[in-house]
Design a protein around this motif. Structure first.
Motif, mmCIF file in Angstrom:
data_model
loop_
_atom_site.group_PDB
_atom_site.id
_atom_site.type_symbol
_atom_site.label_atom_id
_atom_site.label_comp_id
_atom_site.label_asym_id
_atom_site.label_seq_id
_atom_site.Cartn_x
_atom_site.Cartn_y
_atom_site.Cartn_z
ATOM 1 N N GLN A 36 0.800 -1.222 0.000
ATOM 2 C CA GLN A 36 0.000 0.000 0.000
ATOM 3 C C GLN A 36 0.840 1.283 0.000
ATOM 4 O O GLN A 36 0.407 2.300 -0.564
ATOM 5 N N GLN A 37 2.001 1.248 0.595
ATOM 6 C CA GLN A 37 2.770 2.476 0.794
ATOM 7 C C GLN A 37 3.896 2.628 -0.220
ATOM 8 O O GLN A 37 4.546 1.661 -0.616
ATOM 9 N N ALA A 38 4.113 3.884 -0.608
ATOM 10 C CA ALA A 38 5.190 4.196 -1.546
ATOM 11 C C ALA A 38 6.548 3.983 -0.881
ATOM 12 O O ALA A 38 6.693 4.141 0.334
ATOM 13 N N MET A 39 7.536 3.662 -1.692
ATOM 14 C CA MET A 39 8.887 3.534 -1.155
ATOM 15 C C MET A 39 9.379 4.863 -0.601
ATOM 16 O O MET A 39 10.162 4.901 0.350
ATOM 17 N N SER A 40 8.911 5.953 -1.182
ATOM 18 C CA SER A 40 9.326 7.281 -0.717
ATOM 19 C C SER A 40 8.904 7.561 0.718
ATOM 20 O O SER A 40 9.498 8.405 1.394
ATOM 21 N N GLN A 41 7.874 6.864 1.194
ATOM 22 C CA GLN A 41 7.424 7.092 2.564
ATOM 23 C C GLN A 41 8.451 6.645 3.593
ATOM 24 O O GLN A 41 8.412 7.084 4.736
ATOM 25 N N LEU A 42 9.379 5.799 3.167
ATOM 26 C CA LEU A 42 10.448 5.397 4.080
ATOM 27 C C LEU A 42 11.348 6.578 4.435
ATOM 28 O O LEU A 42 11.931 6.612 5.512
ATOM 29 N N GLY A 43 11.458 7.541 3.521
ATOM 30 C CA GLY A 43 12.287 8.708 3.788
ATOM 31 C C GLY A 43 11.495 9.976 3.998
ATOM 32 O O GLY A 43 12.062 11.080 4.036
ATOM 33 N N ALA A 44 10.171 9.848 4.127
ATOM 34 C CA ALA A 44 9.313 11.021 4.267
ATOM 35 C C ALA A 44 9.575 11.757 5.576
ATOM 36 O O ALA A 44 10.037 11.178 6.566
ATOM 37 N N VAL A 45 9.268 13.029 5.574
ATOM 38 C CA VAL A 45 9.402 13.846 6.784
ATOM 39 C C VAL A 45 8.530 13.247 7.890
ATOM 40 O O VAL A 45 7.354 12.947 7.680
ATOM 41 N N GLY A 46 9.117 13.033 9.040
ATOM 42 C CA GLY A 46 8.382 12.497 10.176
ATOM 43 C C GLY A 46 8.341 10.981 10.258
ATOM 44 O O GLY A 46 7.840 10.440 11.243
ATOM 45 N N TYR B 62 1.992 -1.475 -7.218
ATOM 46 C CA TYR B 62 2.222 -1.047 -8.596
ATOM 47 C C TYR B 62 3.537 -0.288 -8.738
ATOM 48 O O TYR B 62 4.207 -0.397 -9.777
ATOM 49 N N GLN B 63 3.909 0.461 -7.712
ATOM 50 C CA GLN B 63 5.188 1.159 -7.770
ATOM 51 C C GLN B 63 6.347 0.172 -7.811
ATOM 52 O O GLN B 63 7.305 0.341 -8.570
ATOM 53 N N ARG B 64 6.253 -0.869 -7.023
ATOM 54 C CA ARG B 64 7.325 -1.872 -7.009
ATOM 55 C C ARG B 64 7.377 -2.648 -8.324
ATOM 56 O O ARG B 64 8.463 -2.982 -8.806
ATOM 57 N N LEU B 65 6.214 -2.927 -8.901
ATOM 58 C CA LEU B 65 6.207 -3.573 -10.212
ATOM 59 C C LEU B 65 6.832 -2.658 -11.259
ATOM 60 O O LEU B 65 7.624 -3.102 -12.102
ATOM 61 N N ASN B 66 6.477 -1.381 -11.195
ATOM 62 C CA ASN B 66 6.995 -0.408 -12.158
ATOM 63 C C ASN B 66 8.515 -0.289 -12.079
ATOM 64 O O ASN B 66 9.216 -0.422 -13.091
ATOM 65 N N TYR B 67 9.025 -0.058 -10.881
ATOM 66 C CA TYR B 67 10.464 0.139 -10.750
ATOM 67 C C TYR B 67 11.213 -1.181 -10.827
ATOM 68 O O TYR B 67 12.355 -1.234 -11.307
ATOM 69 N N GLY B 68 10.559 -2.243 -10.394
ATOM 70 C CA GLY B 68 11.179 -3.559 -10.487
ATOM 71 C C GLY B 68 11.469 -3.942 -11.925
ATOM 72 O O GLY B 68 12.551 -4.452 -12.247
#
Length: 216
Positions: free
Chosen positions: A37-47, A183-189
């Motif tokens: 459900q969560q974007a990979m970018s959320q791992l580095g998101a503010v907070g 879908y993001q992981r499929l796309n970048y994968g």
């Protein structure tokens, strides 16, 4: 082929493994993180719990690997203008990876009023998508012409189509709020597996063929 050229091209082989390991490791330190459900970018998101060190594990090392691979491509295929263009696009992708780490997204990565950092993060992500998709398209043309592999050319074309389709699914998921991470992981994968395939093809082409290839 010189040892330096082999090492530079081998950096492309490392990219999928680094991405997989880096995201998995970082997510372990993010309680409740959902890969589907969560974007990979959320791992580095503010907070986020992993805000400070996610770019150090993911974005910045990957940017360096893409830059090294771009250098290797430029050296390996210096007789082809289109191949040199593809190397420049790979370098742009590395710059985009650097940008997504340097400019973290806002908390949740989908604010109603995005900050400047969020906007620059989004632009960097767009640069990453466009640059690598265009690179795949270039090699759909070049694969058989200078690498001597019709299979790789076809694989590159399939990856272009998959990248576009999964990007469209990401856009729909962003609106629906479901399965964006998948879908993001499929796309970048698909994209990083293609990069590793290009690295492998570049390493395996005989030096004699490189010398005989026409200016393309």
């Amino acid at each position: 082929m010189k040892t330096l050229d082999r090492l530079l091209l081998a950096s492309g082989l490392l990219i999928p493994a680094w991405l997989l390991a880096g995201v998995a490791l970082t997510a372990q330190a993010y309680p409740g993180y959902d890969h589907l459900q969560q974007a990979m970018s959320q791992l580095g998101a503010v907070g986020s719990p992993t805000h400070n060190w996610s770019p150090l594990v993911n974005n910045f090392p990957l940017a360096a690997l893409f830059a090294l691979f771009a250098w290797g491509l430029a050296r390996r295929w210096r007789g082809s203008k289109l191949a040199l263009l593809s190397a420049a696009l790979v370098l742009l992708h590395g710059i985009g990876s650097l940008g997504t780490g340097w400019f973290p997204c806002d908390q949740g990565c989908a604010p109603a009023q995005p900050s400047t950092s969020q906007q620059l993060h989004n632009l960097s992500g767009l640069l990453m998508f466009l640059s690598l998709t265009l690179t795949s398209a270039v090699w759909a043309w070049l694969g058989n012409r200078i690498a001597g592999s019709q299979a790789f050319a076809l694989f590159s074309l399939v990856c272009v189509v998959l990248a576009i389709v999964t990007a469209a699914l990401m856009g729909q998921a962003a609106q629906d709020g479901q399965w964006f991470g998948l879908y993001q992981r499929l796309n970048y994968g698909v994209s990083v597996i293609w990069v590793a395939s290009l690295a492998w093809a570049s390493l395996r082409v005989p030096a004699a063929r490189t010398l005989r290839m026409a200016e393309i």
